[in-house]
Enzyme design. Sequence first.
Site, PDB file in Angstrom:
ATOM      1  N   ARG A  53     -45.954 -86.239  46.373  1.00 25.18           N
ATOM      2  CA  ARG A  53     -45.718 -87.324  45.418  1.00 25.18           C
ATOM      3  C   ARG A  53     -44.375 -88.018  45.630  1.00 25.18           C
ATOM      4  O   ARG A  53     -44.202 -89.162  45.222  1.00 25.18           O
ATOM      5  CB  ARG A  53     -45.912 -86.834  43.987  1.00 25.18           C
ATOM      6  CG  ARG A  53     -47.407 -86.648  43.665  1.00 25.18           C
ATOM      7  CD  ARG A  53     -47.632 -85.919  42.364  1.00 25.18           C
ATOM      8  NE  ARG A  53     -47.021 -84.608  42.353  1.00 25.18           N
ATOM      9  CZ  ARG A  53     -47.548 -83.514  42.921  1.00 25.18           C
ATOM     10  NH1 ARG A  53     -48.700 -83.579  43.529  1.00 25.18           N
ATOM     11  NH2 ARG A  53     -46.933 -82.351  42.859  1.00 25.18           N
TER      12      ARG A  53
ATOM     13  N   GLU B  97     -42.337 -71.389  42.240  1.00 24.26           N
ATOM     14  CA  GLU B  97     -42.786 -70.665  41.054  1.00 24.26           C
ATOM     15  C   GLU B  97     -44.105 -69.924  41.234  1.00 24.26           C
ATOM     16  O   GLU B  97     -44.382 -68.976  40.535  1.00 24.26           O
ATOM     17  CB  GLU B  97     -42.822 -71.573  39.820  1.00 24.26           C
ATOM     18  CG  GLU B  97     -43.596 -72.863  39.977  1.00 24.26           C
ATOM     19  CD  GLU B  97     -42.775 -74.042  40.478  1.00 24.26           C
ATOM     20  OE1 GLU B  97     -43.079 -75.164  40.050  1.00 24.26           O
ATOM     21  OE2 GLU B  97     -41.881 -73.879  41.316  1.00 24.26           O
TER      22      GLU B  97
END
Length: 179
Positions: free
Chosen positions: A61, A98
């Site tokens: 993105r 994460e």
Amino acid sequence: MTVEEVKALVRNVPDFPIKGIQFKDITTILDNPDGLRWLRDEIVLRYKDLGITKVVGIESRGFIIAPAVAMEMGVGFVPIRKPNKLPAETVSVTYQKEYGEDTIQIHKDALSPDDVVLIHDDILATGGSMAAAIDLVRKLGVRKVYVNCAIELLGLHGREYLQGKAEDIYCLMALEVDE
């Protein structure tokens, strides 16, 4: 548009890319011409007088807004990609994120010691991918590194994780993880 109007365009996608993650989707900003223009213009306004010579976008993105910012500023765009996507000799960094481990790469000749770099990505969460991008860019010996994200997710401490790694860390808007 106001920052509040742009924030309202962000879509939450539960359990993406894995169960338990609430993904903040900016494609709903990007498909709105006023939202897209607001993102580009706010970034350009913030960095236009800082001597930026290259805008670096992080896959995927970061590839959307970073080239538009680079064009508006009259500077080059450099992609940071996942392994085996760039055709020439690369430099790599592997990092923890994460929900797993990842590696990113940049062309070895994409930046020089004369460059002042703006690194852009869509979201600043825990800071792992941005820290890796900063490390990657710094390996090429650039003069300065500025960091920009469209959204900072509060409570995940990404900004704290990046402290001292860049000249400036700036996010256009902040959202709570559960917002």
